[in-house]
Design a protein around this motif. Sequence first.
Motif, PDB file in Angstrom:
ATOM      1  N   LYS A  84     -95.329  42.321 -15.769  1.00 59.97           N
ATOM      2  CA  LYS A  84     -95.925  41.213 -16.509  1.00 59.97           C
ATOM      3  C   LYS A  84     -97.240  40.806 -15.848  1.00 59.97           C
ATOM      4  O   LYS A  84     -97.349  40.796 -14.634  1.00 59.97           O
ATOM      5  N   VAL A  85     -98.209  40.474 -16.700  1.00 55.25           N
ATOM      6  CA  VAL A  85     -99.490  39.942 -16.262  1.00 55.25           C
ATOM      7  C   VAL A  85     -99.613  38.577 -16.915  1.00 55.25           C
ATOM      8  O   VAL A  85     -99.547  38.461 -18.139  1.00 55.25           O
ATOM      9  N   VAL A  86     -99.765  37.543 -16.091  1.00 54.37           N
ATOM     10  CA  VAL A  86     -99.880  36.182 -16.612  1.00 54.37           C
ATOM     11  C   VAL A  86    -101.305  35.699 -16.422  1.00 54.37           C
ATOM     12  O   VAL A  86    -101.803  35.636 -15.295  1.00 54.37           O
ATOM     13  N   ALA A  87    -101.962  35.387 -17.528  1.00 51.21           N
ATOM     14  CA  ALA A  87    -103.315  34.848 -17.496  1.00 51.21           C
ATOM     15  C   ALA A  87    -103.210  33.331 -17.454  1.00 51.21           C
ATOM     16  O   ALA A  87    -102.861  32.698 -18.453  1.00 51.21           O
ATOM     17  N   SER A  88    -103.435  32.768 -16.289  1.00 57.70           N
ATOM     18  CA  SER A  88    -103.332  31.318 -16.125  1.00 57.70           C
ATOM     19  C   SER A  88    -104.141  30.858 -14.928  1.00 57.70           C
ATOM     20  O   SER A  88    -104.038  31.428 -13.842  1.00 57.70           O
ATOM     21  N   SER A  89    -104.911  29.794 -15.141  1.00 59.24           N
ATOM     22  CA  SER A  89    -105.655  29.204 -14.038  1.00 59.24           C
ATOM     23  C   SER A  89    -104.890  28.040 -13.414  1.00 59.24           C
ATOM     24  O   SER A  89    -105.334  27.476 -12.420  1.00 59.24           O
ATOM     25  N   THR A  90    -103.745  27.680 -13.980  1.00 60.18           N
ATOM     26  CA  THR A  90    -102.986  26.533 -13.464  1.00 60.18           C
ATOM     27  C   THR A  90    -101.714  26.930 -12.718  1.00 60.18           C
ATOM     28  O   THR A  90    -101.258  26.178 -11.873  1.00 60.18           O
ATOM     29  N   LEU A  91    -101.149  28.087 -13.033  1.00 57.65           N
ATOM     30  CA  LEU A  91     -99.954  28.528 -12.300  1.00 57.65           C
ATOM     31  C   LEU A  91    -100.351  29.029 -10.914  1.00 57.65           C
ATOM     32  O   LEU A  91    -101.470  29.509 -10.707  1.00 57.65           O
ATOM     33  N   THR A  92     -99.416  28.954  -9.991  1.00 55.05           N
ATOM     34  CA  THR A  92     -99.625  29.480  -8.640  1.00 55.05           C
ATOM     35  C   THR A  92     -98.661  30.628  -8.402  1.00 55.05           C
ATOM     36  O   THR A  92     -97.718  30.838  -9.163  1.00 55.05           O
ATOM     37  N   ARG A  93     -98.883  31.360  -7.333  1.00 58.37           N
ATOM     38  CA  ARG A  93     -97.998  32.468  -6.959  1.00 58.37           C
ATOM     39  C   ARG A  93     -96.554  31.966  -6.804  1.00 58.37           C
ATOM     40  O   ARG A  93     -95.616  32.648  -7.173  1.00 58.37           O
ATOM     41  N   GLU A  94     -96.385  30.756  -6.278  1.00 59.39           N
ATOM     42  CA  GLU A  94     -95.050  30.178  -6.100  1.00 59.39           C
ATOM     43  C   GLU A  94     -94.381  29.911  -7.447  1.00 59.39           C
ATOM     44  O   GLU A  94     -93.161  30.020  -7.566  1.00 59.39           O
ATOM     45  N   ASP A  95     -95.162  29.566  -8.466  1.00 62.45           N
ATOM     46  CA  ASP A  95     -94.616  29.325  -9.808  1.00 62.45           C
ATOM     47  C   ASP A  95     -94.070  30.609 -10.419  1.00 62.45           C
ATOM     48  O   ASP A  95     -93.146  30.579 -11.223  1.00 62.45           O
ATOM     49  N   ILE A  96     -94.648  31.730 -10.051  1.00 59.28           N
ATOM     50  CA  ILE A  96     -94.300  33.017 -10.655  1.00 59.28           C
ATOM     51  C   ILE A  96     -92.954  33.522 -10.148  1.00 59.28           C
ATOM     52  O   ILE A  96     -92.083  33.877 -10.930  1.00 59.28           O
ATOM     53  N   GLY A  97     -92.796  33.601  -8.842  1.00 59.94           N
ATOM     54  CA  GLY A  97     -91.515  33.937  -8.249  1.00 59.94           C
ATOM     55  C   GLY A  97     -91.004  35.354  -8.447  1.00 59.94           C
ATOM     56  O   GLY A  97     -89.814  35.590  -8.327  1.00 59.94           O
ATOM     57  N   SER A  98     -91.842  36.310  -8.769  1.00 59.76           N
ATOM     58  CA  SER A  98     -91.385  37.687  -8.956  1.00 59.76           C
ATOM     59  C   SER A  98     -92.498  38.646  -8.548  1.00 59.76           C
ATOM     60  O   SER A  98     -93.674  38.400  -8.816  1.00 59.76           O
ATOM     61  N   ASP A  99     -92.104  39.760  -7.947  1.00 57.46           N
ATOM     62  CA  ASP A  99     -93.111  40.753  -7.578  1.00 57.46           C
ATOM     63  C   ASP A  99     -93.486  41.642  -8.763  1.00 57.46           C
ATOM     64  O   ASP A  99     -94.395  42.451  -8.673  1.00 57.46           O
ATOM     65  N   ARG A 100     -92.802  41.492  -9.893  1.00 58.69           N
ATOM     66  CA  ARG A 100     -93.141  42.248 -11.109  1.00 58.69           C
ATOM     67  C   ARG A 100     -94.149  41.492 -11.967  1.00 58.69           C
ATOM     68  O   ARG A 100     -94.449  41.915 -13.073  1.00 58.69           O
ATOM     69  N   VAL A 101     -94.628  40.360 -11.463  1.00 61.50           N
ATOM     70  CA  VAL A 101     -95.567  39.539 -12.222  1.00 61.50           C
ATOM     71  C   VAL A 101     -96.877  39.441 -11.454  1.00 61.50           C
ATOM     72  O   VAL A 101     -96.891  39.076 -10.285  1.00 61.50           O
TER      73      VAL A 101
END
Length: 191
Positions: A84-101
Amino acid sequence: MGKLMFTATMSIDGYVADSAGDFQWSAPEGAVFAIHVERMGEVSTEVLGRRTFELMQYWETDPDDRVWTPAEQEFARRWRRIDKVVASSTLTREDIGSDRVRLMPDLSLAQLRQIVDDAPGVVEIFGPTVAAAAIRAGLVEEFQFFVVPKVVGGGLRALPDDVQLDLSLEGHETFGNGIVHLRYVPRDAGP
């Protein structure tokens, strides 16, 4: 090299959410959900915006409040395996929580082209806001629309207002509940 596909479930008047932001009227069931499960088998990479990513987090862990159907379990299994690729300027790496993102604060068209070039299969760009620039630039190689027999009168449009497309119908299916699945590709611009 992958292929870029845009998928949207929308009302007859072309909206993915109504003016209040509600999209529950578009939730797939039965045979329509089965098409989504099948479709996810082709997808190797999903490109999403923040809102869509947060919505799809539902599929990352089994729910506590109910038991999933076998189709839901298979969708979740397929969803979890794709990159997954998430285009976001507001999310952080901690918000993502997965190495597949992969988090990309500003997804450019050049970066999207590279993602598609590097993908081993279909790259689905999911969400009309994140897909708008790619649609305008002519990067989308396939469009899949699930048209729900509902008119919502306004809201978030499936396609940008300022784009013109010449598409060729590649397939269609009508379901008993009135939903129509349409698959289009851009017409060749050649001679």
